[in-house]
Design an enzyme around this catalytic site. Structure first.
Site, short mmCIF file in Angstrom:
data_model
loop_
_atom_site.label_atom_id
_atom_site.label_comp_id
_atom_site.label_asym_id
_atom_site.label_seq_id
_atom_site.Cartn_x
_atom_site.Cartn_y
_atom_site.Cartn_z
N ASP A 101 1.01 -1.20 0.07
CA ASP A 101 -0.02 0.08 0.02
C ASP A 101 1.01 1.21 0.05
O ASP A 101 1.76 1.45 0.90
CB ASP A 101 -1.03 0.08 1.12
CG ASP A 101 -2.14 0.55 0.92
OD1 ASP A 101 -2.22 1.70 0.47
OD2 ASP A 101 -3.30 -0.02 1.42
N ASP A 198 -2.90 4.72 -2.41
CA ASP A 198 -3.80 5.36 -1.35
C ASP A 198 -4.12 6.62 -1.96
O ASP A 198 -3.26 7.46 -2.36
CB ASP A 198 -3.41 5.53 0.02
CG ASP A 198 -4.43 5.70 0.92
OD1 ASP A 198 -5.37 4.93 1.04
OD2 ASP A 198 -4.10 6.76 1.62
N GLU A 240 -6.52 4.19 -5.96
CA GLU A 240 -7.66 4.27 -5.20
C GLU A 240 -8.26 5.60 -5.70
O GLU A 240 -7.80 6.67 -5.27
CB GLU A 240 -7.37 4.19 -3.63
CG GLU A 240 -8.84 4.13 -3.04
CD GLU A 240 -8.89 4.61 -1.59
OE1 GLU A 240 -9.38 4.55 -0.84
OE2 GLU A 240 -7.66 5.43 -1.42
N HIS A 314 -11.20 -2.46 3.04
CA HIS A 314 -11.06 -2.30 4.50
C HIS A 314 -11.75 -0.87 4.88
O HIS A 314 -11.95 -0.72 6.08
CB HIS A 314 -9.58 -2.20 4.86
CG HIS A 314 -9.09 -1.02 4.29
ND1 HIS A 314 -8.83 -0.96 2.81
CD2 HIS A 314 -8.53 0.17 4.90
CE1 HIS A 314 -8.29 0.04 2.70
NE2 HIS A 314 -7.83 0.76 3.66
N ASP A 315 -12.40 -0.30 3.75
CA ASP A 315 -13.26 1.17 4.22
C ASP A 315 -14.58 0.79 4.00
O ASP A 315 -15.36 1.77 3.93
CB ASP A 315 -12.78 2.22 3.06
CG ASP A 315 -11.46 2.48 3.29
OD1 ASP A 315 -10.72 2.61 4.61
OD2 ASP A 315 -10.58 3.00 2.47
O1 TEU Z 1 -9.33 5.76 1.96
C1 TEU Z 1 -9.61 6.99 1.39
C2 TEU Z 1 -10.96 7.61 1.78
O2 TEU Z 1 -11.32 8.58 1.43
C3 TEU Z 1 -11.56 6.75 2.67
O3 TEU Z 1 -11.31 7.02 3.83
C4 TEU Z 1 -13.14 6.64 2.67
O4 TEU Z 1 -13.60 7.86 1.68
C5 TEU Z 1 -13.62 7.06 3.93
O5 TEU Z 1 -14.14 5.70 4.45
C6 TEU Z 1 -14.50 8.09 3.95
O6 TEU Z 1 -16.08 8.03 4.26
C7 TEU Z 1 -7.87 5.71 2.06
C8 TEU Z 1 -7.70 4.32 2.71
O7 TEU Z 1 -8.40 3.32 2.06
C9 TEU Z 1 -8.33 4.55 4.12
O8 TEU Z 1 -8.28 3.32 5.08
C10 TEU Z 1 -7.52 5.45 4.70
O9 TEU Z 1 -8.12 6.00 6.18
C11 TEU Z 1 -7.55 6.97 3.98
O10 TEU Z 1 -7.28 6.67 2.65
C12 TEU Z 1 -6.42 7.74 4.42
O11 TEU Z 1 -5.28 7.17 4.04
#
Ligand code: TEU
Length: 531
Positions: A101, A198, A240, A314-315
């Site tokens: 990542d 990311d 992403e 994971h989000d």
């Molecule tokens: O995610 C980007 C992001 O914007 C997400 O956090 C998502 O939109 C969020 O759940 C808002 O509702 C990436 C990673 O995948 C995430 O785990 C990180 O927290 C984020 O970037 C910051 O690095």
């Protein structure tokens, strides 16, 4: 069509590991790299070809490791650098590539660069970050609150699009860009296959103009990164991109532009509901809506633009919960989703635990939650006048749901750890776990294996990858169906509903199917037919 060596990314099947929750080897309650190594035979048995590891580098863990304080060393929580080297080797011995990542929109505030930057405006690292003498606007951070944080000693504000412990890097600074390319080359030289990038769409930000994604220089930076590191190392890349649409997707992924192999698009996820509580008030997409966004992504010429297919990470909520209409059909839904994921055009991604159709745990109180986004929104919702109960109910729809430990067996802590796990274990483990599913021929786990085998060796791979996509039965309220042409053309048809429906294809027998009986498609039943 012969296998195109420059397009090996199209042949990968990627499994995402959230290392904190995968497998604990040393009994500290937190998953680690040795834990991953101990499960490599299991992972290989699935048929996957690559592992994407969510961040494993040194981090104060304010955002689950997406706040990196040292890009060159593994966090002790996950093990030693040598463990990572061993993982790369052991995985390669089993035909599995390691994807790291790459979190380079921001660092942790504990990163040496930021600590130096705080020392003064003349410090060479000051310009690695984004500073303002006055707050330019009311831009908010993704996790809630202002995106600007004041530093008294400097009399300046720094930008943080995420938590305030995640200061944004200044991509306008060529020195910073060089540092990042150097670091990427370091890991590629160590045998890493490539990167999941990311929030890559944020690199070209111009916060003072309210521009956070798709800034005017974004593609310049990504092209430079490709020229300098990705292409020379033949590295795999997936960006992403929460805001990518089909036009910007092509900008990133048209091979002639030399940027990224593919990007994650989130059109099927209702995060951007304009409701009071946005993603914390989830609204399931209807089949018509899902079909529209997924089909739109597919119809581009595959050689001009490539897809990353996924239904979870994971989000996001776990897909079997997000799309579920009746819990009774959870396993059938899981089987249909993975068949779509594997049989549409694109590189498929599987999120850990998806193969046993893990659901969400039951959250009883705020102190069980861990995610910074959830905890900050709890305060925000209370500030909006919601009572504690409602605020808790809302945030318990958040990201922790997909971050609970993998359910390995029905023993203590589901076999994840011998100690108290860092986050609660989903109580489903008594009946839903890897061990139980191993011995059940109808389990989702064994279905994942056969579906992956079918994609790879079922005789349709050339058309899955190179075939042009044509949507079918677009007016239907239940069917999710398409045709792919090419060397091994096929028709895929699924019943994306909990009703039993008539199968419009009656004159053929399917080569691959589940829940397609006679001329009926059972709830979430599907079938693939050779032309
Ligand atoms: O995610 C980007 C992001 O914007 C997400 O956090 C998502 O939109 C969020 O759940 C808002 O509702 C990436 C990673 O995948 C995430 O785990 C990180 O927290 C984020 O970037 C910051 O690095």
């Amino acid at each position: 069509m012969p296998l195109d060596k420059d397009s090996l990314y199209k042949y990968q099947i990627v499994y995402q590991i959230y290392p904190r929750s995968f497998k604990d080897s040393d009994g500290d309650g937190i998953g680690d790299i040795k834990g991953i190594i101990s499960k490599l035979d299991y992972l290989a048995s699935l048929g996957i070809t690559a592992l994407w590891l969510s961040p494993i580098f040194k981090s104060p863990m304010k955002d689950g490791g997406y706040d990196i304080s040292d890009y060159y060393h593994v966090d002790p929580m996950f093990g030693k650098d040598e463990d990572l080297f061993e993982l790369i080797k052991e995985a390669r011995d089993r035909g599995i590539n390691i994807i790291l990542d790459l979190v380079v929109n921001h660092t942790s505030d504990q990163h040496m660069w930021f600590q130096e930057a705080l020392k003064g405006k003349d410090n060479p690292y000051h310009d690695y970050y984004v500073w303002f003498d006055e707050i330019p606007n009311d831009l908010g951070s993704t996790f809630g609150g202002s995106a600007y944080e004041y530093v008294e000693s400097l009399g300046q504000y720094y930008l943080h699009l995420f938590a305030k412990q995640q200061p944004d890097l200044n991509w306008k600074n060529p020195k910073l860009r060089e540092e990042i390319y150097k670091m990427m080359a370091y890991w590629l030289d160590k045998g890493v296959y490539g990167f999941r990038m990311d929030v890559i769409e944020n690199l070209g930000k111009i916060p003072e103009q309210g521009i956070t994604v798709n800034g005017p220089h974004l593609h310049e930076y990504i092209h430079e990164m490709a020229k300098r590191v990705l292409t020379p190392h033949k590295a795999f890349s997936v960006g992403e991109c929460w805001c990518a649409d089909n036009t910007t997707r092509t900008l990133y992924t048209d091979p002639q532009r030399e940027e990224l192999n593919m990007v994650f698009q989130f059109g099927w996820f209702s995060q951007f509901n304009n409701t009071r509580f946005q993603k914390f008030e989830p609204r399931r997409f209807t089949v018509k809506e899902v079909r529209q966004v997924l089909f739109d992504q597919q119809i581009t010429e595959p050689r001009k633009s490539w897809n990353a297919n996924f239904f979870g990470n994971h989000d996001l909520p776990r897909s079997v919960i997000y799309f579920q209409e009746d819990p009774k059909y959870r396993d059938d839904l899981a089987k249909m989703l993975i068949s779509i994921n594997l049989l549409m055009g694109g590189t498929p991604y599987i999120y850990q635990g998806e193969e046993i159709a893990m659901g969400h745990p039951k959250w009883n109180s705020l102190d069980e939650l861990r995610d910074v986004e959830e905890l900050q929104h709890y305060e925000i919702f209370k500030g909006m006048g919601e009572n504690s109960e409602k605020a808790f109910a809302l945030v318990s729809h958040g990201r922790d749901n997909s971050r609970t430990p993998i359910l390995w067996n029905d023993q203590d802590n589901a076999g994840f750890t011998s100690n108290k796990p860092w986050i609660k274990v989903n109580e489903e483990y008594k009946t839903r776990n890897v061990k139980a599913q191993e011995s059940d021929p109808d389990s989702t786990l064994n279905f994942y294996r056969s579906a992956i085998r079918f994609r790879k060796y079922g005789g349709f791979l050339e058309s899955i990858i190179n075939g042009m996509f044509t949507p079918l039965y677009e007016e239907s309220e239940t069917l999710f169906a398409f045709h792919k042409d090419g060397d091994s053309p096929y028709t895929y048809i699924a019943n994306w509903s909990i009703k039993e429906v008539d199968n419009p294809i009656v004159d053929k027998s399917p080569v691959f199917s589940h829940g397609a009986i006679g001329n009926k498609l059972l709830p979430y039943g599907f079938a693939l037919y050779k032309d």
